[in-house]
Scaffold this active site. Sequence first.
Site, mmCIF file in Angstrom:
data_model
loop_
_atom_site.group_PDB
_atom_site.id
_atom_site.type_symbol
_atom_site.label_atom_id
_atom_site.label_comp_id
_atom_site.label_asym_id
_atom_site.label_seq_id
_atom_site.Cartn_x
_atom_site.Cartn_y
_atom_site.Cartn_z
ATOM 1 N N HIS A 1 0.656 -1.000 0.073
ATOM 2 C CA HIS A 1 0.188 0.103 -0.335
ATOM 3 C C HIS A 1 0.998 1.266 0.389
ATOM 4 O O HIS A 1 0.496 2.232 -0.899
ATOM 5 C CB HIS A 1 -1.009 0.127 1.205
ATOM 6 C CG HIS A 1 -1.508 1.188 1.971
ATOM 7 N ND1 HIS A 1 -2.208 1.901 0.444
ATOM 8 C CD2 HIS A 1 -1.455 2.074 2.718
ATOM 9 C CE1 HIS A 1 -2.727 3.465 1.015
ATOM 10 N NE2 HIS A 1 -2.230 2.949 2.573
ATOM 11 N N ASP B 1 7.362 22.847 -25.199
ATOM 12 C CA ASP B 1 6.761 22.197 -24.713
ATOM 13 C C ASP B 1 8.001 21.999 -23.447
ATOM 14 O O ASP B 1 8.696 22.721 -23.415
ATOM 15 C CB ASP B 1 7.049 20.547 -26.350
ATOM 16 C CG ASP B 1 6.860 19.268 -25.932
ATOM 17 O OD1 ASP B 1 7.303 18.766 -24.976
ATOM 18 O OD2 ASP B 1 6.117 18.918 -26.598
ATOM 19 N N TRP C 1 7.607 -0.468 3.949
ATOM 20 C CA TRP C 1 7.403 0.487 2.712
ATOM 21 C C TRP C 1 9.541 0.078 2.854
ATOM 22 O O TRP C 1 10.179 1.235 2.227
ATOM 23 C CB TRP C 1 7.020 1.050 2.318
ATOM 24 C CG TRP C 1 7.271 2.348 3.175
ATOM 25 C CD1 TRP C 1 7.121 2.785 4.623
ATOM 26 C CD2 TRP C 1 8.650 3.984 2.663
ATOM 27 N NE1 TRP C 1 7.441 3.773 4.795
ATOM 28 C CE2 TRP C 1 8.118 4.940 4.082
ATOM 29 C CE3 TRP C 1 8.823 3.826 1.812
ATOM 30 C CZ2 TRP C 1 8.407 5.719 3.290
ATOM 31 C CZ3 TRP C 1 9.172 5.710 1.459
ATOM 32 C CH2 TRP C 1 9.245 6.348 2.397
ATOM 33 N N SER D 1 12.751 6.521 -13.426
ATOM 34 C CA SER D 1 12.056 7.426 -13.222
ATOM 35 C C SER D 1 12.040 8.696 -13.547
ATOM 36 O O SER D 1 12.331 9.837 -13.489
ATOM 37 C CB SER D 1 10.973 6.173 -13.457
ATOM 38 O OG SER D 1 10.149 7.432 -13.720
ATOM 39 N N SER D 2 12.047 8.656 -11.966
ATOM 40 C CA SER D 2 11.646 10.520 -11.265
ATOM 41 C C SER D 2 12.890 11.452 -11.418
ATOM 42 O O SER D 2 12.647 12.686 -11.466
ATOM 43 C CB SER D 2 11.212 10.229 -9.721
ATOM 44 O OG SER D 2 12.297 9.638 -8.621
ATOM 45 N N HIS E 1 13.606 11.143 4.358
ATOM 46 C CA HIS E 1 13.180 12.736 4.943
ATOM 47 C C HIS E 1 12.599 13.815 3.776
ATOM 48 O O HIS E 1 11.889 14.377 3.576
ATOM 49 C CB HIS E 1 13.800 13.478 6.022
ATOM 50 C CG HIS E 1 12.837 14.458 6.646
ATOM 51 N ND1 HIS E 1 11.854 13.631 7.756
ATOM 52 C CD2 HIS E 1 11.916 15.331 6.421
ATOM 53 C CE1 HIS E 1 10.643 15.098 7.754
ATOM 54 N NE2 HIS E 1 11.309 15.991 7.107
ATOM 55 N N GLU F 1 12.488 12.683 0.711
ATOM 56 C CA GLU F 1 10.985 11.719 0.285
ATOM 57 C C GLU F 1 10.260 12.820 0.540
ATOM 58 O O GLU F 1 8.877 13.456 -0.429
ATOM 59 C CB GLU F 1 11.395 10.950 0.215
ATOM 60 C CG GLU F 1 10.468 9.843 -0.538
ATOM 61 C CD GLU F 1 9.695 10.414 -1.941
ATOM 62 O OE1 GLU F 1 10.552 10.750 -2.373
ATOM 63 O OE2 GLU F 1 8.464 9.865 -2.561
ATOM 64 N N TYR G 1 8.637 15.762 1.217
ATOM 65 C CA TYR G 1 8.778 16.791 1.371
ATOM 66 C C TYR G 1 8.878 17.224 -0.375
ATOM 67 O O TYR G 1 8.102 17.704 -1.103
ATOM 68 C CB TYR G 1 10.030 17.972 1.428
ATOM 69 C CG TYR G 1 9.675 17.715 2.795
ATOM 70 C CD1 TYR G 1 8.377 18.791 3.767
ATOM 71 C CD2 TYR G 1 10.764 18.252 4.118
ATOM 72 C CE1 TYR G 1 9.052 18.644 4.826
ATOM 73 C CE2 TYR G 1 10.450 18.219 4.929
ATOM 74 C CZ TYR G 1 9.710 18.170 5.751
ATOM 75 O OH TYR G 1 9.504 18.731 7.162
ATOM 76 N N SER H 1 -1.686 27.424 -3.798
ATOM 77 C CA SER H 1 -0.807 28.679 -3.700
ATOM 78 C C SER H 1 -1.291 29.649 -5.314
ATOM 79 O O SER H 1 -1.047 30.525 -5.623
ATOM 80 C CB SER H 1 0.568 29.197 -4.188
ATOM 81 O OG SER H 1 1.520 28.555 -3.010
ATOM 82 N N HIS I 1 15.377 12.212 12.986
ATOM 83 C CA HIS I 1 13.733 11.716 13.724
ATOM 84 C C HIS I 1 12.853 11.098 13.507
ATOM 85 O O HIS I 1 12.218 10.332 14.431
ATOM 86 C CB HIS I 1 13.656 13.220 13.636
ATOM 87 C CG HIS I 1 12.906 14.263 11.902
ATOM 88 N ND1 HIS I 1 12.220 14.777 11.872
ATOM 89 C CD2 HIS I 1 12.405 13.006 11.968
ATOM 90 C CE1 HIS I 1 12.060 14.667 11.110
ATOM 91 N NE2 HIS I 1 12.193 13.574 10.514
ATOM 92 N N HIS I 2 13.677 9.830 12.318
ATOM 93 C CA HIS I 2 12.392 9.220 12.626
ATOM 94 C C HIS I 2 13.125 7.943 13.342
ATOM 95 O O HIS I 2 12.978 6.604 13.156
ATOM 96 C CB HIS I 2 12.999 8.362 10.704
ATOM 97 C CG HIS I 2 11.792 9.556 9.858
ATOM 98 N ND1 HIS I 2 10.623 9.461 9.339
ATOM 99 C CD2 HIS I 2 12.794 10.314 9.497
ATOM 100 C CE1 HIS I 2 10.313 10.528 8.788
ATOM 101 N NE2 HIS I 2 11.507 11.179 8.366
ATOM 102 N N THR J 1 7.083 27.025 7.568
ATOM 103 C CA THR J 1 5.421 26.232 6.907
ATOM 104 C C THR J 1 4.555 26.964 7.303
ATOM 105 O O THR J 1 4.070 26.999 7.371
ATOM 106 C CB THR J 1 5.875 24.573 7.887
ATOM 107 O OG1 THR J 1 6.920 23.950 7.536
ATOM 108 C CG2 THR J 1 4.133 24.072 7.194
ATOM 109 N N LYS K 1 4.074 29.825 5.505
ATOM 110 C CA LYS K 1 3.316 29.648 3.980
ATOM 111 C C LYS K 1 1.619 29.533 4.396
ATOM 112 O O LYS K 1 1.347 29.998 4.491
ATOM 113 C CB LYS K 1 3.625 27.605 3.730
ATOM 114 C CG LYS K 1 4.802 28.287 3.028
ATOM 115 C CD LYS K 1 5.047 26.667 2.275
ATOM 116 C CE LYS K 1 5.378 27.114 1.308
ATOM 117 N NZ LYS K 1 6.023 27.531 -0.541
ATOM 118 N N ARG L 1 1.984 -0.299 15.032
ATOM 119 C CA ARG L 1 1.626 0.064 13.486
ATOM 120 C C ARG L 1 1.653 -1.523 12.955
ATOM 121 O O ARG L 1 2.428 -2.077 13.741
ATOM 122 C CB ARG L 1 1.506 1.002 13.279
ATOM 123 C CG ARG L 1 3.435 0.552 12.868
ATOM 124 C CD ARG L 1 3.631 2.259 12.218
ATOM 125 N NE ARG L 1 3.874 2.327 10.838
ATOM 126 C CZ ARG L 1 4.653 3.083 9.902
ATOM 127 N NH1 ARG L 1 5.843 3.943 10.971
ATOM 128 N NH2 ARG L 1 4.920 3.145 9.140
#
Lengths: 180, 526
Positions: free
Chosen positions: B78, B107, B143, B170-171, B254, B256, B258, B269, B303-304, B329, B332, B451
């Site tokens: 998932h 283009d 994951w 790809s990315s 991390h 990722e 963002y 925005s 922090h993870h 943040t 924003k 979890r």
Amino acid sequence: MTGERERANRRLTLRIAAVAVAMFGFGYALVPLYDVFCQVTGLNGKTGGRAAATEAYAVDPDRLVTVEFLATVNGGEPWTFRPAVARLRVQPGRSYVTHYLAANPTGRAVTVQAVPSVAPGLAAQHFHKTECFCFHRQDFAAGEAREMPLVFTIDPALPPEVGTVSLAYTLFELGETRAN
Amino acid sequence: MTTTTAAHAEHPEHGPARGLMRWVTTTNHKDIGTLYLLFALTMFFVGGAMAMVIRAELFQPGLQFVEPQFFNQMTTMHALVMIFGAVMPAFVGLANWQIPMMIGAPDMALPRMNNWSFWLLPFAFAMLLSTLFLTGGGPAGGWTMYPPLMLQTGEALPFVIFAVHLMGISSVMGAINVIVTVLNMRAPGMSLMKMPLFVWTWLITAFLLIAAMPVLAGAVTMLLTDRYFGTAFFNAAGGGDPVMYQHIFWFFGHPEVYIMILPAFGIVSQIIPTFARKPLFGYSSMVYATASIAFLSFIVWAHHMFTVGMPLAGELFFMYTTMLIAVPTGVKVFNWVATMWRGSMTFETPMLFAVAFVFLFTIGGFSGLMLAITPVDFQYHDTYFVVAHFHYVLVTGAVFAIMAAAYFWLPKWTGHRYDERLGRIHFWLSAVSVNVLFFPQHFLGLAGMPRRIPDYAVQFADWNMISSLGGFAFGTSQLLFLYIVVKTIRGGARAGAEVWEEAHGLEWTLPSPPPYHSFTEAPEVR
């Protein structure tokens, strides 16, 4: 005009692709950096793989530190592996002898290696082993059981807030013993 | 005139080609954008189906429907499908459609690479999803793929790793394309500080992708060689360290997160000023805040993993830098609120989703701040509180922003207005059910429910049942979204060029739908 733009695009593309490749390399560079960082700061609870020089420390008679001994066998192998005593109250600066028991239940000659880890991590650099079974691979004959010695001293420089030090060994099977 | 006719005769493929091959061989940014978006929508439903399995199993305590091993495969897949298959491709699709139109380019800069970077994805996900049918099943180690657990995966492991490699390639190619397009292809007069904020946030996201994705590729390659080629990067017996994997993984991980939220900031925005009928408040502070968040994302990774055992100085460093992210943040969020302040607001569906984004993403931000506090993180670590936190920032954050963007630009892309009444129904169904789904998970986590475990103690039963009901409602509501999108593509009231009253930006100067090649003549930027 378009040719110029295409050249500019190609130049920029190659530059960014080079950064991406470099970052792939950086991922690998993190491995030695991590080791160096941990060695310098002594953060990850690894004690050196070699015997510490025998030093004479000033023994602090008023201080007692608890050392806990733990044993784990990796990956559910059927080995017996446990400390002779679970816990010792020790005086920093004095040398102590204890041992671990290991038994090979299999019908094969097997080589094992015990990998130590100290918690809290910062205590590792103050945990000096003058003799340890973890310094070498250990060969076990089929069905052999034996005691493996450990001689250690806690450095009196151990930070005063540390009252308990845990020493954990994980036993890894390295495969069948090769005949020399 | 004769010269242009001759040029056209030489290049007959100036309109879209006919048939299926149009989509396989296309180098057109709009076609590729459409492919990305449809792929993301498909994966959203695939990943969503897995979430339904998870919530069905958690409906009651005890084991109901699936084996624990399969449950863990579902949580793992998932996450992989939603992150790499739904959210990221959706943002790349939006970038493909919008960036050339927003900066006045004909283009993307690298159209062939664009085609390749899309067509890697169906293969990557075919490979990833096929692992569910292998002996031993798909990956079930989460994951994050932590060793040594992940190394115990069956035959699926190399397939998962190669799939991750393909997604990464790809990315990275998508990111290179965005950077080159934005830096080299802007219309004359479109200075960097005149760019729409969606383009800005995507430019910064692209740099994050370039820096972070290759590190993930390295980490999973190390897993692969540890398993099959006798290296010992993460194997303590060989002098390696499994904790090092966590450091390398989160050095990617991390940034990722963002990567999955900065483009959402950009979308919101664009939308809020349109429906508040005011220019965005604090444009340049928005740009600098985005850049600060991107920089900070590289120095907060540990922090993870507060609970792996870190010295006090390390815990304090990562706690303070993490909390520091709340400052840009907050800038924003306050800017969005200030944009709405005394605006002539109307609440069409995109605006509803955008306002809900601001409100619900902020809740996710606050629970993130709670998790940043090291001493309490020891309690929250790996509980449903973390699950609630990242679903607030990813579902009501990223996914809501993507939906807002879809409603906002769908009339531009298709030339048809979507059914506003159905859109609002979809919004309210989603907004209510998503909170029923995820808010109780805060309580479960604070009470200590872990979890990634298919069973739980009976005291967690009530909130889990409520959460599952919300989940089923949220999942079903998304079928309405599918219906609305299909209906809008097939027909509907004609949309004019401007679509939204007094909408600003180059994309609204083009007719709806825009011509196959947007700006063959560079537009004038005021």
